[in-house]
Design a protein around this motif. Structure first.
Motif, mmCIF file in Angstrom:
data_model
loop_
_atom_site.group_PDB
_atom_site.id
_atom_site.type_symbol
_atom_site.label_atom_id
_atom_site.label_comp_id
_atom_site.label_asym_id
_atom_site.label_seq_id
_atom_site.Cartn_x
_atom_site.Cartn_y
_atom_site.Cartn_z
ATOM 1 N N GLY A 217 40.775 42.450 -15.280
ATOM 2 C CA GLY A 217 39.594 42.740 -16.082
ATOM 3 C C GLY A 217 38.322 42.282 -15.396
ATOM 4 O O GLY A 217 38.346 41.632 -14.344
ATOM 5 N N ASP A 218 37.179 42.595 -16.012
ATOM 6 C CA ASP A 218 35.874 42.310 -15.420
ATOM 7 C C ASP A 218 35.127 41.298 -16.288
ATOM 8 O O ASP A 218 34.967 41.494 -17.492
ATOM 9 C CB ASP A 218 35.057 43.600 -15.313
ATOM 10 N N VAL A 219 34.683 40.197 -15.658
ATOM 11 C CA VAL A 219 33.927 39.170 -16.394
ATOM 12 C C VAL A 219 32.583 38.888 -15.726
ATOM 13 O O VAL A 219 31.866 37.988 -16.174
ATOM 14 C CB VAL A 219 34.739 37.863 -16.500
ATOM 15 N N LYS A 220 32.225 39.616 -14.721
ATOM 16 C CA LYS A 220 31.010 39.318 -13.964
ATOM 17 C C LYS A 220 29.772 39.434 -14.848
ATOM 18 O O LYS A 220 29.543 40.455 -15.495
ATOM 19 C CB LYS A 220 30.891 40.263 -12.772
ATOM 20 N N GLY A 221 28.991 38.348 -14.902
ATOM 21 C CA GLY A 221 27.775 38.324 -15.690
ATOM 22 C C GLY A 221 27.991 38.225 -17.185
ATOM 23 O O GLY A 221 27.035 38.338 -17.958
ATOM 24 N N LYS A 222 29.236 37.997 -17.609
ATOM 25 C CA LYS A 222 29.580 37.990 -19.036
ATOM 26 C C LYS A 222 29.726 36.568 -19.571
ATOM 27 O O LYS A 222 29.884 35.601 -18.810
ATOM 28 C CB LYS A 222 30.895 38.736 -19.252
ATOM 29 N N VAL A 223 29.686 36.473 -20.888
ATOM 30 C CA VAL A 223 30.041 35.234 -21.583
ATOM 31 C C VAL A 223 31.515 35.353 -21.948
ATOM 32 O O VAL A 223 31.886 36.155 -22.812
ATOM 33 C CB VAL A 223 29.186 35.020 -22.847
ATOM 34 N N ALA A 224 32.352 34.571 -21.286
ATOM 35 C CA ALA A 224 33.801 34.668 -21.471
ATOM 36 C C ALA A 224 34.258 33.708 -22.564
ATOM 37 O O ALA A 224 33.932 32.517 -22.530
ATOM 38 C CB ALA A 224 34.525 34.352 -20.166
ATOM 39 N N VAL A 225 35.011 34.241 -23.518
ATOM 40 C CA VAL A 225 35.575 33.432 -24.605
ATOM 41 C C VAL A 225 37.079 33.381 -24.404
ATOM 42 O O VAL A 225 37.780 34.368 -24.622
ATOM 43 C CB VAL A 225 35.228 34.026 -25.981
ATOM 44 N N MET A 226 37.576 32.235 -23.961
ATOM 45 C CA MET A 226 39.017 32.061 -23.749
ATOM 46 C C MET A 226 39.649 31.619 -25.062
ATOM 47 O O MET A 226 39.193 30.661 -25.698
ATOM 48 C CB MET A 226 39.283 31.024 -22.669
ATOM 49 N N LEU A 227 40.719 32.304 -25.455
ATOM 50 C CA LEU A 227 41.365 32.032 -26.739
ATOM 51 C C LEU A 227 42.822 31.675 -26.536
ATOM 52 O O LEU A 227 43.546 32.377 -25.835
ATOM 53 C CB LEU A 227 41.257 33.258 -27.657
ATOM 54 N N ASP A 228 43.250 30.574 -27.146
ATOM 55 C CA ASP A 228 44.649 30.190 -27.132
ATOM 56 C C ASP A 228 44.980 29.556 -28.477
ATOM 57 O O ASP A 228 44.077 29.158 -29.224
ATOM 58 C CB ASP A 228 44.940 29.212 -25.994
ATOM 59 N N ASP A 229 46.282 29.464 -28.789
ATOM 60 C CA ASP A 229 46.646 28.849 -30.067
ATOM 61 C C ASP A 229 46.570 27.334 -29.994
ATOM 62 O O ASP A 229 46.319 26.673 -30.993
ATOM 63 C CB ASP A 229 48.051 29.294 -30.504
#
Length: 319
Positions: free
Chosen positions: A215-227
């Motif tokens: 996937g592409d995350v360049k310049g993005k606000v990444a929200v990592m989700l885990d339980d």
């Protein structure tokens, strides 16, 4: 909920045995025992079982074990399969091919502890279980009594919405292949944000190695989700990879903050703009750090308990 806690005496004998005595009548009552199996997991689990038994012997009408964190949920199968992931890039197309090879040879002759704990809770006398964000959905099938699965995503979604991040800047990231379904559902509710996946190889328990990003995350606000976040190895290595791939900011979100060492050191190292958790587990004072935000699940659990008591739908809360 506007209620007081029931009166109960809990003490430990010199040899470590747990003693429980109810100090008020529960005959004919709907009893809700709130007890996460947090560290020390075995102590808290045994305390829960003895509490259930005490309520059953005191003629409670219904006993619901409210377990915000079901500690043995990760031991839900006997062997894990190794997935070999091959990423093929074609014009305007990303193909991901998963091939399944042999199980880990070192993981034979294991106990399925999640099923064992489910049996213990049932045999102790519980009539129903209410649990938050189980590690895997199949854990509900291990119980021979009804299970109400409470999803804490709405609490985190409301908080992220309040931050005013533009939807075009967001990307939801699953820290491993196993969490893709969870992340996809979260992304759909978060303005239908795009999805990215961290491909991970795990060589031993609590040891993770990140290989590549889908996937592409360049310049993005990444929200990592885990339980859950245990030692934070998986999510921290994932965050490092996201920064290498050009992510502007990285947020870590999880329901259960187990925070086994060296989790605090990793999470406060500067990889994350913010670490967002819920209070399904008590967070020790020494485990707080500047980037940590703790959200309350009290209203969500309270509403669920009322609905169970009134025989109303629980699933409609999450629609």
């Amino acid at each position: 909920m506007g209620l007081e806690f029931g009166k109960v005496k809990i003490k430990r004998f010199a040899d470590g045995e747990i003693y429980v005595q109810l100090e008020e009548s529960v005959r004919g009552c709907d009893v809700f025992i709130i007890q996460p199996t947090s560290p020390p997991a075995n102590e808290n689990l045994m305390e829960l079982l003895i509490m259930i038994d005490a309520c059953r012997r005191a003629s409670a009408k219904n006993i619901t074990a409210v377990i915000p964190y079901f500690g043995y949920a990760r031991a839900d199968r006997k062997a894990s399969w190794i997935y070999q992931c091959q990423v093929i890039y074609l014009p305007d197309l990303l193909c991901v091919i998963l091939s399944m090879s042999h199980p880990f040879e070192t993981q034979g002759r294991e106990s399925i502890a999640a099923k064992l704990v489910a049996n213990l809770i049932t045999e102790a006398g519980a009539n129903r279980v209410l649990a938050c964000d189980l590690h895997s959905g199949q854990s509900m099938g291990y119980f021979d009594i009804p299970v109400d699965h409470v999803y804490c995503q709405p609490v985190i979604l409301d908080y992220l919405a309040s931050k005013g991040i533009a939807s075009s800047d967001l990307v939801v990231v699953s820290p491993d292949v196993g969490g893709v379904a969870r992340a996809r559902a979260f992304a759909k509710k978060l303005s239908d944000a795009p999805l990215a996946i961290v491909d991970k190889r795990r060589h031993a328990h609590n040891v993770a190695e990140v290989m590549n990003l889908i996937g592409d995350v360049k310049g993005k606000v990444a929200v990592m989700l885990d339980d859950m976040i245990d030692t934070a190895g998986t999510i921290t290595k994932g965050a490092e990879l996201l920064h290498e791939e050009g992510a502007r900011e990285v947020y870590a979100c999880c329901t259960h903050a187990v925070f086994s060492p060296p989790a605090i050191e990793r999470l406060s190292s500067g990889c994350f703009q913010e670490v967002i958790i819920t209070n399904t587990l008590p967070v020790a004072e020494q485990n707080f750090f500047r980037q940590l935000t703790v959200l309350s699940t009290a209203n969500l659990l309270g509403e669920t308990i009322w609905r169970v008591h009134d025989d109303c739908s629980v699933s409609s809360i999450f629609q």
